[in-house]
Structures are given as structure tokens and as C-alpha cells.
Design an enzyme around this catalytic site. Sequence first.
Site, mmCIF file in Angstrom:
data_model
loop_
_atom_site.group_PDB
_atom_site.id
_atom_site.type_symbol
_atom_site.label_atom_id
_atom_site.label_comp_id
_atom_site.label_asym_id
_atom_site.label_seq_id
_atom_site.Cartn_x
_atom_site.Cartn_y
_atom_site.Cartn_z
ATOM 1 N N ASP A 30 3.784 10.443 6.905
ATOM 2 C CA ASP A 30 4.429 9.126 7.046
ATOM 3 C C ASP A 30 5.654 8.996 6.155
ATOM 4 O O ASP A 30 6.738 8.622 6.608
ATOM 5 C CB ASP A 30 3.458 7.990 6.668
ATOM 6 C CG ASP A 30 2.435 7.705 7.761
ATOM 7 O OD1 ASP A 30 2.702 8.038 8.927
ATOM 8 O OD2 ASP A 30 1.379 7.146 7.422
ATOM 9 N N ARG A 111 -2.216 0.609 -7.151
ATOM 10 C CA ARG A 111 -1.035 0.070 -6.446
ATOM 11 C C ARG A 111 -0.122 -0.803 -7.311
ATOM 12 O O ARG A 111 1.095 -0.656 -7.243
ATOM 13 C CB ARG A 111 -1.458 -0.681 -5.190
ATOM 14 C CG ARG A 111 -2.079 0.181 -4.113
ATOM 15 C CD ARG A 111 -1.172 1.306 -3.677
ATOM 16 N NE ARG A 111 -1.710 2.011 -2.525
ATOM 17 C CZ ARG A 111 -1.903 3.319 -2.451
ATOM 18 N NH1 ARG A 111 -1.601 4.088 -3.486
ATOM 19 N NH2 ARG A 111 -2.371 3.885 -1.362
ATOM 20 N N ASP A 140 -3.010 -2.373 0.993
ATOM 21 C CA ASP A 140 -2.014 -1.798 0.091
ATOM 22 C C ASP A 140 -0.644 -2.465 0.224
ATOM 23 O O ASP A 140 0.068 -2.648 -0.759
ATOM 24 C CB ASP A 140 -1.908 -0.287 0.309
ATOM 25 C CG ASP A 140 -3.151 0.440 -0.191
ATOM 26 O OD1 ASP A 140 -3.763 -0.059 -1.159
ATOM 27 O OD2 ASP A 140 -3.508 1.488 0.376
ATOM 28 N N SER A 192 -7.582 9.534 6.764
ATOM 29 C CA SER A 192 -6.587 8.921 5.897
ATOM 30 C C SER A 192 -7.181 8.892 4.490
ATOM 31 O O SER A 192 -8.207 8.263 4.249
ATOM 32 C CB SER A 192 -6.292 7.501 6.393
ATOM 33 O OG SER A 192 -5.613 6.797 5.379
#
Length: 418
Positions: A30, A111, A140, A192
Site C-alpha cells: 500500500d 499510532r 488507525d 493484514s
Amino acid sequence: MEGLPQPTASYEAEPSEVSRVLLLYSGGLDTSVMLKWIQERYQAEVVALTVNLGQPGEDFEVVRGKALQLGAVDCVLVDAREEFARDYVLPAIKANAVYGLGYPLFTALGRPLIAKLAVEQARSSGCDTIAHGCTGKGNDQVRIEATVATLAPELKVIAPVRSWQMGREEEIAYAREHGIPVKGGTEQTPYSIDDNLWGRSSEGRWIEELDVAPQDDVFQLVTRPEEAPDEPQVVSVSFERGVPVALDGERLELVELIERAAELGARHGVGIVDHIEDRIVGLKVRDIYEVPAAAILLTAHQELEKLVGTIHQNQLKPTLDQRWGYLVYAGLWWEPLREDLDAYMEAANAQVTGTIGLRLYKGAVRVVTRESPNAVYDAQLATFSESGGLFSQAASPGFIELFSLQSRMAWRVRHPEG
Ligand code: ARG
């Protein structure tokens, strides 16, 4: 710049405002596609930032090389393991932080730090926009964008994966066309994955089928319990004021202590969590977590805290812990209530000094020994065999009479016939 999304929120970039982008870069498909796509669609320069939070087995120089090869004007690597352990994981330990009864929040803790570092790097390298690779379905995006909007109102955000509407096949095709190396077999969609010092998550594939039991290939960190050693191992964890400082009596810096706890737990199959989770954005999803370090350190911390706290403290703390965990899960790291709660956590942890012994065996972690100078415990008082000292058994009937008074009166009211 046709086909680029127009902003909804104040912090989203107008396509024409984007000229130099700080991209949070992991080296995966990505963000690699993003690296090219941003240059192409926005005619913008890209500075890549890759943050080391202790993801096991990552070669950060390779990630950096890839970013430069794809046209990044720079790729900055930040080793944030210490800061992550000290300022994010440690408060989580003090707050026994777990969301939804099973998730120790490793991603949620990482994060806000990653986004804070992105803000600092964007400012120092003259970027006007921060780009991240989150989708529009997860937590996220909330954590990263809330952080940027809070700490840097002058910066804008773009989230190409949320808006470009390329599926995985199209991304791979785009990658092939643009000379982006695509790892391994592409016939099977991969899980993922997200990981750091504090744990690893897997999502996607069969995990989305609630009636499918975990398949072995998902476990890349923790040994499957049935393959774990036949001999149990006892590990002791020592704390000073809520901070884990030693394993088996050996004093260690926090990062190393967490890594060693993770290795021990992983060897014994400890810390597998198959979790149904309520995301902030309303979705209910399933995650497979591997959290060996958290399984050991949170269990030990919680046990020690219970030993040194009074009944009243022990009843209140879990409700505050839960509140802390929810705020962090929800991306509100910078919310003042989190700091207010941290002040309470610090006060409660001032007494949390001592050592807890845990027995690790084929996926289970069980407390077996406890020791603390601050334990609100007196073996003499607790024993069945004796009376005297601070505790008078003769006083017990009087206590019971008064303690049960209201309950007895209420019973009479409800049962007048006797
Ligand atoms: N469900 C967890 C959370 O919301 C883990 C998310 C993992 N993130 C990812 N991009 N794969 O914190």
C-alpha cells in the site's frame, strides 16, 4: 489533478495545496504504491518516514532503500523503541491496559507516537501534508488524523488508500507498471499484519469467518501451545513503583525487558488471543493477536497491584483502567482526561514494588508467587490457626450485625410474612 478527492474535514488537503508530502512508509504494498501515486497524481515531492517500534525481523535499511528507489527525496528512519516503551507502553502497564477484555492495545499505543513523529519530521523537512496508508474502515485513521489535527493544525492530511478505490489486484497491477517490487506470491491475499514490541495482530482471510478456528500459519510470533516445551518454566518479574525492572532477578532496560519477556512467552505459547472487537467506526471485527510480553507483564503487574492496594483502591482502579484503555483505543491519546487518569495511575503505582513469579506452560500463564514490602497482607492475621493481634474474632459478630443491617431491614419490607 482530476479524480482527486475534495476535502470533507478541515485538516484534509485540497489537491492544489499539496506540494511536499511526508509519507508514513512501511515498505509494504500500500505505502509503496502510494509513494509513486502521490508523485504522479499530485505532482508532489515525497519525504518518507519509517518508524522502528520494535517490529521483529524488519530490515529497515532495505525499507529505506526501497523508498529512495521509488523516488522519495529522502527516507528518514527513526528508532523510537525507547520512547515507545517509556512513554506509551509503560503507562499502559500502569493502567493494566486491555480493550474489550483481550487486546493490549499495541497498535493503538504506537499510532499516536508514529503520528507525532510524522508531525515533527514534516515540520523539519518543510512538508505541507502528511500521508498515511490507513483504510477508511479501521481505527488507525482515527488515531493518526486526530493526532495530526491536534498537534499541527497547520498541516494537512491525505489518505490515498481510503479514496483511490483500487482493489488489491489493481494495486498489484499498478505496482508492476511502475516498477514497484511486489513481495512473494500474489495469488493468495496475505493477512493484514501490524506489529511492534508489545504485540502482533493479524486480520483478513479466514479470520473474517467467525466459524473458522485459527489456522496454524497465522502464528508467526508465538509457538503453538501444543508444540511448546513439555517442561514448565517459572519466571519472576520485579517492579519498582509500577515499572518492570528485572526478570529472574536480572535488571534490564525496559525495551530489553519487554523483548525478553516476549521471547519467553512466545516459547511457551503464551499470549494468543482470538478477539471479537468493537471498532470506533462501528464495525465489529475479529483479530488474532499474539501478545506474549503483555501476557506476562500485565498479569504480573495486575497481581502485584492487587496485593498492595486496599479493597477500595482495588475496586476503583479497574474502572479507571478500562476508561484509560478505551480512550487510547479510540485514538484520543492527547485528550486531557488521559493525563488526568495517568496522574491517578502514578499515585496508585507508587506502592507497586515487589516480585511476582509466573509459571509458563503450554499457552498458560499463572501466578505462583508474590512478594512485596508494601503488601497489605499479614500472614499472622490471615492464618486460620490463630487469633489475636490486630484482629479480634470476638468483634466479628458485632461487625456482621451492623454490616448486614440495611439488607436485613430491606428483606423484612419485601417479605412481611416473615
Ligand atoms: N484491531 C487493532 C486496533 O484497532 C489492530 C489493528 C491493526 N492495524 C492494522 N493496520 N493492521 O488497534
